[in-house]
Write an enzyme that holds these catalytic residues in place. Structure first.
Site, PDB file in Angstrom:
ATOM      1  N   PHE A 136      43.711  52.439  37.524  1.00  0.00           N
ATOM      2  CA  PHE A 136      43.744  52.362  38.985  1.00  0.00           C
ATOM      3  C   PHE A 136      43.620  50.899  39.395  1.00  0.00           C
ATOM      4  O   PHE A 136      42.668  50.219  39.021  1.00  0.00           O
ATOM      5  CB  PHE A 136      42.608  53.173  39.629  1.00  0.00           C
ATOM      6  CG  PHE A 136      42.703  53.166  41.132  1.00  0.00           C
ATOM      7  CD1 PHE A 136      43.529  54.075  41.799  1.00  0.00           C
ATOM      8  CD2 PHE A 136      42.020  52.231  41.890  1.00  0.00           C
ATOM      9  CE1 PHE A 136      43.656  54.041  43.183  1.00  0.00           C
ATOM     10  CE2 PHE A 136      42.148  52.199  43.278  1.00  0.00           C
ATOM     11  CZ  PHE A 136      42.961  53.105  43.917  1.00  0.00           C
ATOM     12  N   ASP A 221      41.484  43.504  35.435  1.00  0.00           N
ATOM     13  CA  ASP A 221      41.061  43.970  36.753  1.00  0.00           C
ATOM     14  C   ASP A 221      39.595  44.367  36.625  1.00  0.00           C
ATOM     15  O   ASP A 221      39.266  45.434  36.090  1.00  0.00           O
ATOM     16  CB  ASP A 221      41.941  45.159  37.177  1.00  0.00           C
ATOM     17  CG  ASP A 221      41.495  45.758  38.502  1.00  0.00           C
ATOM     18  OD1 ASP A 221      40.375  45.450  38.947  1.00  0.00           O
ATOM     19  OD2 ASP A 221      42.258  46.556  39.069  1.00  0.00           O
ATOM     20  N   LYS A 250      35.094  44.101  45.331  1.00  0.00           N
ATOM     21  CA  LYS A 250      34.014  45.062  45.552  1.00  0.00           C
ATOM     22  C   LYS A 250      32.652  44.398  45.762  1.00  0.00           C
ATOM     23  O   LYS A 250      32.315  44.045  46.876  1.00  0.00           O
ATOM     24  CB  LYS A 250      33.981  46.075  44.412  1.00  0.00           C
ATOM     25  CG  LYS A 250      35.090  47.146  44.558  1.00  0.00           C
ATOM     26  CD  LYS A 250      34.812  48.321  43.665  1.00  0.00           C
ATOM     27  CE  LYS A 250      35.878  49.398  43.703  1.00  0.00           C
ATOM     28  NZ  LYS A 250      35.751  50.300  44.836  1.00  0.00           N
TER      29      LYS A 250
END
Ligand SMILES: Cc1ncc(COP(=O)(O)O)c(C=O)c1O
Length: 389
Positions: A136, A221, A250
């Protein structure tokens, strides 16, 4: 149902499956609803508020910066942005940083750097990306195109051209897929949204070796795995493998929108003036907070505590010996409990007990509590889970 939920239902886009709960305040590991009901947060806003809600030191910095300067555009320099870039390079392998606002934007930038780097080096035939099944990377078109879960593509195709997906940890597929046309391989060291699946060390090592040999950029990532979540500042440190490009977001500013793309000068130099930009990227408010976040999270003792708390939580869950639980896995405080059966009722049971978790897959409950949680809260969580499994 209070008025906030009602108003939200009326006016907000219907793209999220939201609980009918509205939070108005947060402190540490706790969130409070409009009716004053207290929840123990084992989500951290999906691995964002790693230092908990409204951390006093961060509130202070934010207030200070709010009095000073909010925005200038990236036509100028600001102190928080320059300081944060310096700090990120000191704490990683990187030498240069590009700032954006969200995870998907960081991934977009990383993909653009990879193609542009090939272009700058007269390898315009190197345009393909290799990505992993079950990955993802976000919802914008580039990020979505390297996301290896077809359910997210439905109704949005055609996606970006030139992406090959291979199964995680498949060394043969890795070797075969990394051909002359590939400009970058993108991976999450631990697939978070995919259900918390750490990659195997030999796979990550082989990826590094092949990428280096075949002049392919390796993109990690670490949007979910970074900022202390796994017990290291970034998860690549567990593997002893440095990527060429690192995406962070995040928890970087503990809840303010911010992302960073980190690379060595030689690679980042592919971004010439005018090739990429972001109006809000690296805004002074988020950057000022992020400098403090990094100072607090990169502390060795703090990170050792994250490792220990994660170990204790994992061991206590495994020790429940429930037949419903297939396994508890993950690193640090990025954990998943995989069940033999759908876990919706357990997720709902925890919610009834005022504990927030996430359900990335129907049979997987993900635990990403604030890294500041204490051992009593670990016991409270495990005791509550015990009554449900
Ligand atoms: C590994 C990873 N990459 C990218 C993203 C996308 O981030 P954002 O929602 O900020 O665009 C996420 C979000 O969950 C993620 O976990």
């Amino acid at each position: 149902m209070g008025y906030i939920v009602e108003m939200g239902e009326l006016y907000l886009a219907g793209n999220y499956r939201r609980e009918k709960i509205a939070f108005v305040t947060g402190r540490g590991t706790r969130l409070f609803t409009e009716d004053g009901i207290e929840y123990l947060d084992f989500t951290s806003g999906i691995a964002v508020c790693n230092l908990g809600h409204c951390h006093p030191a961060l509130v202070e910095i934010l207030k200070e910066q709010a009095e000073k300067l909010w925005h200038t555009s990236n036509l100028f320099y600001t102190e928080p942005q320059a300081k944060l870039a310096k700090k990120l390079t000191e704490l990683t392998f990187g030498e240069k940083v590009f700032f954006a606002n969200s995870g998907a934007e960081a991934v977009e930038c990383a993909l653009k750097i990879a193609r542009r780097y090939a272009f700058e080096n007269s390898h315009s035939k190197k345009f393909r990306f290799v990505a992993l099944e079950n990955s993802f990377h976000g919802r914008t078109y580039g990020a979505l195109s390297v996301t290896g879960q077809p359910k997210y593509w439905q109704g949005f195709e055609p996606l970006l051209e030139g992406v090959t997906f291979i199964p995680p940890n498949d060394l043969k597929a890795l070797e075969e897929s990394l051909n002359d046309e590939v400009c970058a391989l993108i991976l999450e060291p631990i697939q978070g949204e995919g259900g918390v699946y750490p990659l195997k060390k030999d796979f990550v090592e082989k990826a590094k070796e092949l990428c280096e040999r075949r002049k392919i950029l390796l993109i990690f990532d670490e949007i979910q795995t970074g900022i202390g979540r796994t017990g290291k500042l970034f998860a690549y440190e567990h593997y002893g493998v440095e990527p060429d490009i690192l995406c962070s977001s995040k928890a970087l500013a503990n809840g303010l929108p911010l992302s960073a793309v980190i690379a060595k000068t030689e690679i980042m130099s592919a971004l010439k003036p005018g090739t990429h930009a972001s109006t809000f990227g690296g805004n002074p408010l988020a950057c000022a907070v992020a400098v403090k976040v990094l100072e607090l999270v990169s502390d060795k003792t703090f990170l050792e505590e994250v490792t220990l708390k994660g170990k204790v939580l994992k061991e206590k869950i495994s020790a429940l010996g429930s037949k419903k639980i297939k396994e508890c896995r993950g690193m640090g405080l990025l954990l998943a409990i995989e069940f033999h059966e759908p876990a919706q009722s357990i997720y709902e049971g925890l919610l009834k007990k005022r504990i927030l978790t996430t359900l990335p897959k129907p049979n997987i409950i993900r635990l990403t509590p604030p890294l500041i949680l204490n051992y009593r809260e670990i016991d409270f969580f495990v005791d509550s889970l015990k009554e449900l499994v």
